[in-house]
Structure formats: C-alpha cells, structure tokens
Design a protein around this motif. Structure first.
Motif, PDB file in Angstrom:
ATOM      1  N   PHE A 146      53.551  22.472  31.001  1.00  0.00           N
ATOM      2  CA  PHE A 146      53.583  21.846  32.315  1.00  0.00           C
ATOM      3  C   PHE A 146      54.159  20.433  32.186  1.00  0.00           C
ATOM      4  O   PHE A 146      54.039  19.791  31.150  1.00  0.00           O
ATOM      5  N   SER A 169      53.508  34.007  38.035  1.00  0.00           N
ATOM      6  CA  SER A 169      53.064  33.147  39.123  1.00  0.00           C
ATOM      7  C   SER A 169      52.501  34.001  40.245  1.00  0.00           C
ATOM      8  O   SER A 169      52.593  35.233  40.226  1.00  0.00           O
ATOM      9  N   TYR A 186      55.297  16.378  41.046  1.00  0.00           N
ATOM     10  CA  TYR A 186      54.617  16.722  39.789  1.00  0.00           C
ATOM     11  C   TYR A 186      53.110  16.871  39.980  1.00  0.00           C
ATOM     12  O   TYR A 186      52.477  17.687  39.301  1.00  0.00           O
ATOM     13  N   ALA A 201      51.820  20.333  40.696  1.00  0.00           N
ATOM     14  CA  ALA A 201      52.200  21.342  39.708  1.00  0.00           C
ATOM     15  C   ALA A 201      51.581  21.085  38.346  1.00  0.00           C
ATOM     16  O   ALA A 201      52.112  21.509  37.326  1.00  0.00           O
ATOM     17  N   THR A 209      59.447  23.733  42.586  1.00  0.00           N
ATOM     18  CA  THR A 209      58.234  24.129  41.879  1.00  0.00           C
ATOM     19  C   THR A 209      57.384  25.038  42.753  1.00  0.00           C
ATOM     20  O   THR A 209      56.675  25.908  42.251  1.00  0.00           O
ATOM     21  N   LEU A 210      57.458  24.859  44.067  1.00  0.00           N
ATOM     22  CA  LEU A 210      56.848  25.755  45.051  1.00  0.00           C
ATOM     23  C   LEU A 210      57.822  25.961  46.198  1.00  0.00           C
ATOM     24  O   LEU A 210      58.670  25.096  46.466  1.00  0.00           O
ATOM     25  N   THR A 220      49.598  26.951  38.439  1.00  0.00           N
ATOM     26  CA  THR A 220      48.810  25.927  37.760  1.00  0.00           C
ATOM     27  C   THR A 220      47.537  26.484  37.121  1.00  0.00           C
ATOM     28  O   THR A 220      46.930  25.813  36.274  1.00  0.00           O
ATOM     29  N   THR A 229      53.712  27.458  32.325  1.00  0.00           N
ATOM     30  CA  THR A 229      54.593  27.497  33.489  1.00  0.00           C
ATOM     31  C   THR A 229      55.895  28.193  33.076  1.00  0.00           C
ATOM     32  O   THR A 229      55.934  28.886  32.054  1.00  0.00           O
TER      33      THR A 229
END
Length: 462
Positions: free
Chosen positions: A73, A191, A323, A326, A414-415, A433, A438
C-alpha cells in the motif's frame, strides 16, 4: 523502432484504410514542445496566473520512504498537507465556477453530509521515459480512424498529447487519450465492489482481476496489436450466489471494425459462453444496476452512439492524490457512508481539465442522453463524468478517485464511485484496504493464450 508505419490498427495495410483516417497529426515542430513548454504528456507545464495551480516540475518519479514495492500500500507522499478550506452547502455558491454540475448536485442532494475538502494542488503525474518517448512519436503520426471508431499510427504512449483539428476531432482525441492512458503493462488485484442502499446496507462482491495492457506491450509494436488494446480476466470469489463466475474481455482498438470480444463462465453450468452484450448500457449485475458496461473505468468502449464536442479547458476541483482513503487496514465501514464515501478521507485539488460533451445521436439507443466528461490535463483520466437522462435531468455522477501509483509511475484511480442522484444510492469499485496487498504491477508479457476462452474454463473449474 517504436512504430511500424506500414501498418494501421489490427495489422491492416495503411493504404487500405487511408481514406478512413481523419484528424491529422501535428508537425514535428509542434511535437518539439513536449518536454519544453508542455509536459511530456501534453499538458501545460506552467501554473495558472493566480498561482493556485502550480507548474509541473516532474511529478512523483520515486516513492517516499517506507514503500515496499509493487503490491504494498502507498504511503502518503504529502503527509504534512492540511485542508485549506471546505466547500459545502453553506458556501457552494462562492466556489461554483470551479465545481462541476455533478458535484454541486451532490452537495445540494446531501447538504448536511457531502462536502469537498480542498488541499494544495500537487501535480504528481509522471510517466516512464519509454512512454514519454512513444508519446512524442505518436504526436506526429497518430490519427483518428473514421468517426472516432479507432486510432492509427500510435503505440505505447498517449496518442494525442497535442490536440488538433475541429472541436469534434479534439473531442475524439481527448476520449482516446483516456481509453489508452498509461496504466502499466500487467496488473493483478483482488478487490471488492459494493452497491450501497439508501439505509447504508451493502454486500461485498469480491473478485480477482488480471489485465494485460497490450497497447503498452514492451515487446510489441503497432503491427502486433491485432486490434486488441488490453486483455482482462475477472473471477468472482464472493458472495456465494455469484462465486465461481468469471468474465473474459478482449478490448478492441476499433470497436466498429470488431466489437469487444467478451465471454462469461457460468459456474453452475460449467460452461463458457460468448457475452455479446457486454457493452454500451448493458447493466452490471454486481453493481445492482447502478453502473452500465460502459461506465466501467468511468468510460470505456465505442464512441459511435454519440455526437462529440470539445468544450475547452476549465479549472475544476477534482479528487486527486487520495492516499488516506486507500491505506492498508482501513475498514470498508469507515470508507462507506450512507449516501457517499466518507468526505473526511477524500482529498480534492484544483486542476485544469478538458471538457467534452457527448449527446446521443438521433435513432441511437442508450440510457444516457447526454454525458459531460472532465478529463485531467496531466494523466488524461476522466475524473468526473455527469450523465443525463432523456428528460435532460442530471441523473448520475461518476467519480475517479486519483492517486499516483509509484511503481508505474503514474496517476490512476484508486476507487471509482458512481452516484445515482434520483435513486439516492451509490456504487463503489476498487475497495482493497482490507486485503493483504493492493494492486500488483509488473512488466511481464503473458502468453496471449492465457487470456483465451479455453483458459477461462480451465482456470474457473479449479
């Protein structure tokens, strides 16, 4: 040699498709601006006049201390940055010129909970030298094929770092820069995605995903693309009612010439079947119909059902350098609010964006009658997307939550968050997370048989 000039999309001889090419490439003199007054990927290197957007000075090219490599991560490279101010229902009118209609609608729909915490702007996007080199070559050779049906004369970099032509051509170029933007060579990740109900309830749909971005194959060139941008595999792991299913996609460069190839594996029947409807506004079951097939990746697929117009550039607050949302171990319950993700975990910054509008053609079918794209000038990610229904009312707002992935390096989502303003529900992709790792990026080039329908069945029944 980066490009094989004798070939166009899918290995078709250049002369046979010459009449289908439009949107001339820029001159060598114009391309020389890349890396000078323009960044290597085509954005304006200088900041804005007020100083609220800084000059690009190289972006993030190496990770901060404590980063363990691909799969780890990402530690926050800006841990000392503080919120400058917050936009909410009380002051939204003051900042309205720098907000999309979609974000303003989210504030008005959820006036007591949705807010936009604004931080210092950090232009963190960067690309490897090979991508910058290819991008500069593409600038003088890339063209649009047909009515946005594909591109020719490009490989391994952004095809149109410098926009040219009329507003329709510029719109095509912006969207194609998004479609083939830099996201690495190969990726594996586990994920989850969720559809959050009005009361805040949700069920995780967890999957293992693998992708090979053929357009960035370090061992290939344009002639070896065989009309495939990337290969994608996804295996559903939970919940039990969906577990065991899988999909395989071969994303085509020219989807009018060859529509996307898709296959699905049904665990109950133990059979692989073609999935011809995996495109346009086909609903996605795992998203509880809050996302269409071409909503995935904020936007993907063919451009042929819309009329496209480039509307210029604006300075907009967009999700960037996220960040905090995540970080390893962050519970999904802290990320997912009742009506939207937790705004305290979000970071917004002022950036320049390209604005593109798409309106549904007469006689064409799609649930969205109009779409307005906001595309980050540096990374070419579509970061915000407003989508309208047939009555002209704003219906859905898509949001790419961006950060720099150090191992690329480069900025990507990231999303991805999809808001339905009318149903007052939302959908999130990319939650990881609570996973041990990741995304894992490599430069490995798989055997393409790995992404074949036969391989899909063999791997699914194990």
């Amino acid at each position: 040699m980066i490009h094989n000039k004798k070939w166009l999309v899918g290995g078709v001889a250049a002369l046979s498709l010459l009449s289908a090419q439009v949107g001339a490439a820029v001159s060598a003199g114009e391309a020389a601006r890349l890396g000078n007054d323009l960044t290597p990927f085509g954005s304006v290197k200088e900041g804005n006049a007020s100083g609220t957007i800084p000059a690009w000075t190289g972006g993030i090219t190496k990770p901060p201390a404590g980063y363990g490599g691909s799969g780890d991560f990402h530690p926050n490279p800006y841990p000392d940055d503080k919120v400058l101010f917050t936009i909410d229902a009380k002051n939204v009118d003051i900042y309205g010129d720098h907000l999309t209609d979609g974000v303003k609608s989210l504030i008005s729909t959820y006036p007591t909970t949705f807010r936009v915490p604004v931080y210092q702007t950090r232009r963190s996007h960067s690309v490897p030298d090979r991508v910058a080199k290819n991008t500069k070559e593409n600038a003088t050779s890339a063209t649009i094929v047909g009515e946005g049906a594909g591109i020719a004369g490009a490989f391994g970099g952004y095809p149109f770092p410098i926009l040219s032509g009329d507003d329709k051509q510029k719109a095509y170029q912006v969207i194609w820069n998004h479609l083939v933007r830099w996201r690495g060579v190969s990726i594996t990740r586990r994920s989850s995605e969720v559809a959050v109900q009005q009361n805040g309830d949700y069920t995780l749909v967890t999957s293992q995903q693998e992708a090979f971005f053929n357009y960035y194959n370090p061992e290939g060139d344009e002639s070896s693309l065989d009309n495939i941008i990337f290969y994608y595999l996804s295996f559903t792991l939970s919940p039990p009612r969906l577990a065991g299913g899988a999909i395989l996609v071969h994303e085509t460069l020219n989807q009018i010439k060859n529509p996307r190839y898709g296959w699905g594996y049904n665990a109950g029947q133990r059979r692989v079947r073609r999935a011809p409807n995996l495109g346009y506004d086909s609903p996605i079951a795992a998203a509880d119909n809050l996302r269409t097939a071409d909503d995935t990746d904020i936007f993907n697929g063919a451009l042929d059902r819309y009329n496209w117009t480039y509307e210029g550039m604006r300075e907009i607050y967009i999700p960037y350098n996220n960040y905090a949302i995540a970080q390893k171990g962050l519970p999904y319950s802290e990320i997912l609010g009742v009506s939207h993700v937790n705004p305290d975990l979000m970071r917004w910054e002022l950036h320049r964006v390209h604005v593109v509008e798409a309106t549904l053609k007469d006689g064409a079918r799609h649930i969205y009658a109009k779409r307005r794209f906001y595309v980050d000038e540096d990374s070419w990610n579509t970061v915000l997307l407003d989508q309208y229904d047939g009555r002209g009312e704003l219906w859905r707002v898509s949001m790419g939550v961006l950060k720099n992935f150090y191992e690329l390096p480069g900025v990507w989502t990231t999303l991805e968050v999809f808001h339905d303003l009318q149903a007052r529900r939302y959908h999130v992709q990319g939650l990881d997370t609570e996973e041990p790792t990741t995304r894992v990026f490599t430069d490995d080039v798989p055997n393409k048989r790995y992404f074949s329908p036969a391989s899909l069945r063999r791997r699914s029944v194990r």
